[in-house]
Design an enzyme around this catalytic site. Structure first.
Site, short mmCIF file in Angstrom:
data_model
loop_
_atom_site.label_atom_id
_atom_site.label_comp_id
_atom_site.label_asym_id
_atom_site.label_seq_id
_atom_site.Cartn_x
_atom_site.Cartn_y
_atom_site.Cartn_z
CG ASP A 138 45.62 68.52 14.40
OD1 ASP A 138 46.65 68.97 13.87
OD2 ASP A 138 44.70 69.25 14.84
CG ASP A 183 48.35 71.26 16.27
OD1 ASP A 183 48.86 71.32 15.14
OD2 ASP A 183 47.14 71.47 16.47
#
Length: 353
Positions: free
Chosen positions: A229, A272
């Site tokens: 992430d 993301d």
């Protein structure tokens, strides 16, 4: 005398009709078979299995055009030299098949020893003796996509115009079937690819892991998974806008591509978040790859459209099947939790489940 001739003529007519019925029946079976499949390999196998009923020949092959190299590649073949042919290449214009592809014309060569277009290099490599050839180009949307050829009629006779008519009809159906298969494959691939990053999407990730785990369950297979992430990604959107944010996500995908190995699978999980699937990889190796990814992402700055620099880092979690998990969801969950623990303990690090 005349009566005897009539009997002979009638017998010839009956024989001709029987042959035509057999040809139409076999052709109908081929058409049904190729239209029931969207896999090129299955379509070509069907051709190979059924065509022998139409034209008795010692061998034959399907050559498809490689658009990048402008070469014909033997993709399927049957007969004595069949397996040896697979993967061999001919230049456009080389040999009878190359001539057919270049000119887009069907061709019967009764005696290859008397035809300057014949290329003997293939026979030299396969130890096969070609005597006669029937060759038909495959045309799709006014473009030649390949060639189908049969060699050496079984009875020793040359190929006839009747043989050519039959085969041209068959090749037309085959070409349509291959074209439909290509369209289907592109649609299927598009449904498994993330539009922004061009990495695989979650659907493909789940399919891949399900298949891998099912195949390896009885073989003690191993697979590791990295869940990563981007740290504080919201600040990129807030400070520079969503377009820069989207471009950043794409660039992260590019850096992942140049860091992982050839057989590793890259996935944009969502937002993301990314996943890297590492088949046949133990936890120690996976952890080293995760660390390499972490360093690569932050090694160089990213840029806005007006050339402002900014840096990002990533936090990664690593888990391994079957050591940490027994199912696909459990494996993803364990790697996700390890990543989350890394977020809570400072970010920009690799955490192992």
């Amino acid at each position: 005398m005349a009566q005897r001739q009539n009997v002979l003529d009638n017998l010839q007519t009956v024989t001709s009709l029987k042959r035509k019925i057999r040809e139409l029946s076999t052709l109908s079976e081929i058409v049904q078979a190729i239209n029931s499949s969207l896999k090129p390999e299955e379509i070509l196998e069907t051709i190979m299995a059924k065509a022998a009923d139409l034209i008795k020949a010692e061998g034959w092959s399907v050559l498809l055009l490689d658009y990048e190299t402008r070469e014909l590649v033997f993709k399927a073949a049957a007969g004595e030299a069949g397996k040896k042919l697979l993967g061999m290449r001919l230049k456009i214009g080389q040999g009878v098949a190359g001539w057919s592809a270049r000119h887009g014309q069907s061709l019967i060569v009764p005696d290859v020893s008397k035809d300057p277009r014949f290329y003997s290099g293939i026979d030299a490599k396969t130890k096969f003796v070609t005597k006669s050839i029937l060759c038909v180009p495959m045309r799709s949307k006014n473009k030649i996509i390949g060639v189908v050829e049969v060699v050496n009629k079984s009875d020793g006779e040359p190929f006839t115009n009747d043989d050519l008519d039959i085969f041209e009809n068959l090749v037309a159906h085959v070409t349509i079937a291959l074209e439909n298969a290509a369209i289907y494959r592109k649609m299927e691939e598009a449904s498994l690819i993330d539009d922004l990053t061009k990495l695989y999407n979650l659907r493909y990730c789940n399919q891949y892991l399900d298949k891998f785990l099912a195949e390896r369950k009885s073989e003690f297979g191993i697979v590791s998974l990295i869940f990563l992430d981007i740290d504080f990604f919201k600040l990129v959107d807030d400070n520079f806008g969503h377009l820069v944010g989207s471009e950043t996500l794409r660039r992260v995908g590019e850096r992942l591509r140049r860091t992982v190995r050839k057989d590793d699978v890259l996935v944009r999980y969502g937002g993301d978040e990314y996943i890297v699937i590492l088949p046949n990889t133990d936890k120690q190796t996976a952890t080293a790859i995760a660390e390499r990814i972490r360093k690569e992402i932050s090694r160089e700055p990213f840029f806005t459209f007006d050339n402002q620099k900014f840096s990002i880092s990533v936090t990664l979690g690593v888990a391994t099947y079957p050591e940490d998990a027994k199912t696909r969801d459990e494996l993803i969950g364990k790697a996700d939790k390890a990543m989350y623990d890394g977020k809570l303990s400072g970010r920009d690090k690799v955490v192992v489940a």
